[in-house]
Design a protein around this motif. Structure first.
Motif, short mmCIF file in Angstrom:
data_model
loop_
_atom_site.label_atom_id
_atom_site.label_comp_id
_atom_site.label_asym_id
_atom_site.label_seq_id
_atom_site.Cartn_x
_atom_site.Cartn_y
_atom_site.Cartn_z
N ASN A 56 -12.24 68.17 -48.28
CA ASN A 56 -12.97 69.13 -47.43
C ASN A 56 -13.10 68.80 -46.09
N ILE A 57 -12.24 67.66 -45.70
CA ILE A 57 -12.66 66.90 -44.30
C ILE A 57 -11.00 67.47 -43.79
N LYS A 58 -9.47 67.64 -44.39
CA LYS A 58 -8.61 67.98 -44.52
C LYS A 58 -8.82 69.84 -44.09
N SER A 59 -9.89 70.39 -44.79
CA SER A 59 -9.41 71.78 -44.71
C SER A 59 -10.50 71.96 -43.60
N LEU A 60 -11.26 70.79 -43.19
CA LEU A 60 -12.02 71.48 -41.91
C LEU A 60 -11.42 71.54 -40.74
N ILE A 61 -10.16 70.58 -40.63
CA ILE A 61 -9.37 69.66 -39.63
C ILE A 61 -8.73 70.66 -39.81
N TRP A 62 -8.16 71.59 -41.07
CA TRP A 62 -7.10 72.21 -40.52
C TRP A 62 -7.53 73.73 -39.90
N ASN A 63 -8.77 74.34 -40.26
CA ASN A 63 -9.89 75.14 -39.97
C ASN A 63 -9.80 75.04 -38.61
N LEU A 64 -10.21 74.30 -38.64
CA LEU A 64 -10.66 73.67 -36.33
C LEU A 64 -9.25 73.69 -35.61
N ALA A 65 -8.25 73.08 -36.13
CA ALA A 65 -7.58 73.62 -35.69
C ALA A 65 -6.94 74.97 -35.57
N SER A 66 -6.62 75.71 -36.63
CA SER A 66 -5.95 77.30 -36.66
C SER A 66 -7.50 77.86 -36.39
N TYR A 67 -8.40 77.85 -35.95
CA TYR A 67 -9.54 78.38 -35.49
C TYR A 67 -8.63 78.45 -33.63
N SER A 68 -8.73 77.59 -33.32
CA SER A 68 -8.72 76.69 -31.94
C SER A 68 -7.73 78.51 -31.77
N ALA A 69 -6.71 77.90 -32.19
CA ALA A 69 -5.74 79.07 -31.96
C ALA A 69 -5.40 80.55 -32.20
N TYR A 70 -6.97 81.05 -32.60
CA TYR A 70 -7.16 82.32 -33.63
C TYR A 70 -8.10 82.96 -32.91
#
Length: 403
Positions: free
Chosen positions: A80-94
């Motif tokens: 859950n936390i690993k995916s959240l961190i990846w999503n937040l980083a990817s979302y910021s670039a997106y």
């Protein structure tokens, strides 16, 4: 060897926040083992000391259940936390790319609410990690409740800002919302996000001994839950009209089951509020009413699970997007209904049937009902593992974006 750049997940969509959400939901489903099987006198939820006492006094079956529950919570909380961190980083670039602006001017803008939805789930997961793994946490829990409500309040601000941007754009003047593309329940994502925030706010109502904390939690969770119900009602009614006219959007077919997790989350909110009203304000319900209430919620869930299964089977969704080679980030929306059904059945069995005296705890009938919850949980786990392999571990044909 497949190139990591060819992963479907590299074609980012905010819907991938549902990957974090699903993993967090499974962690919560493992907590149900501890919640209902480990004695926890003195507080409404089991804590580290209760779990260790049950381990010391329990037989091999109790110890096996505790071991499975703690391993499941730890493993899926990590995902859950690993995916959240990846999503937040990817979302910021997106957000810096042109695709983001296109999304903000389409019906799919509402899918941005998957971000606060996942954030709220991760706060809930964090609290469960504390209960299960941190000794003496209950001694300071009254100080944690205001901090938790502040966290949920900040997430609510994010959610309402996104909802305001979307509704302000499409309702200010006509022609900005494509009704023909409203042929799914994707527009219920904001209601799901508000429901998740509401159940988080309701937690102190069930656990705190401070009347002020309980009162604040009751009021705010009620307001958020009510708005979530209204939003879900309007969005689902208008979506049904579009689906009847245009058919269900294939890539968004799993959203037909989004009602299932919304119902579970709001159901838990109501139970938490009822407990707070009882302990702090001397308002009383009875076990029979709770059993029938949970049965009604379960009936709603089964109806929408059946609807979703019929449509997805007719569209060949599972054979293409789950078992086949096609990928769509919207496939992660399949995980939450099975997690939510598992959690609801646990509550129905324990807070409904057992509390009302219909079945005895740990008898054959009890395990028959609980077995259905565990079966649903196993399906959710299998889906997460399968979808993670499809989207993050190997190259497949280009992902189909879900609206």
């Amino acid at each position: 060897m497949a190139n990591a750049a060819q992963r479907p997940a590299d074609s980012y969509s905010p819907i991938y926040f549902l990957a974090s959400l699903g993993a967090g939901g499974i962690a919560v489903s493992f907590f149900m083992f501890l919640m209902f099987w480990v004695p926890h006198p003195g507080q409404p939820v089991p804590v580290f000391e209760d779990i260790m006492a049950a381990w010391a006094k329990g037989g091999p079956y109790m110890q096996a259940a505790i071991l499975i529950a703690m391993a499941g919570i730890a493993g899926f909380a990590f995902l859950n936390i690993k995916s959240l961190i990846w999503n937040l980083a990817s979302y910021s670039a997106y957000k810096k790319g042109p695709v983001y602006e296109e999304l903000r001017n389409s019906n799919a803008e509402s899918t941005l609410l998957a971000m606060p939805l996942a954030l709220a789930m991760s706060v809930n997961v964090g609290f469960i990690i504390g209960l299960v793994f941190v000794p003496q946490l209950w001694n300071v829990v009254e100080y944690l409740f205001p901090l938790a409500m502040i966290a949920f309040g900040l997430i609510a601000v994010i959610a309402f800002r996104l909802i305001g941007d979307f509704l302000g754009r499409v309702l200010a003047k006509g022609g900005l919302f494509d009704v023909t593309a409203h042929n799914s329940f994707a527009q219920l994502t904001p209601a799901f996000a508000l429901s998740m925030i509401a159940v988080g706010f309701a937690a102190p109502a069930a656990m705190s001994t401070s009347a002020t904390t309980v009162g604040v939690a009751l009021v705010i969770s009620t307001i958020l839950g009510t708005i979530a119900v209204l939003y879900a009602a309007f969005a689902s009614i208008t979506a049904f009209g579009s689906m009847l006219q245009h058919g269900t959007a294939r890539e968004a077919g799993p959203t037909l089951m989004i009602i299932v997790p919304i119902v579970t989350v709001l159901g838990i909110m109501f139970l938490r509020q009822e407990h707070g009203l009882h302990t702090s304000f001397d308002a009383h319900g009875n076990a029979g009413e709770t059993m029938v209430f949970l049965a009604r919620l379960l009936g709603i869930q089964l109806a929408f699970l059946g609807l979703g299964a019929v449509v997805l089977k007719a569209q060949g969704y599972f054979s293409d997007f789950v078992m086949g080679s096609k990928t769509s980030p919207g496939s992660y929306a399949l995980v939450c209904p099975f997690v939510a059904l598992a959690v609801m059945i646990h509550f129905f069995a324990n807070k409904g049937l057992v509390a009302a005296g219909v079945v005895d705890k740990f008898d054959l009938a009890y395990w028959g009902v609980t077995g259905l919850a565990i079966a649903s949980q196993v399906v959710a786990i299998a889906l997460v593992l399968r979808l993670n392999r499809q989207h993050f571990a190997k190259a497949t044909p280009a992902a189909v974006p879900a609206e």
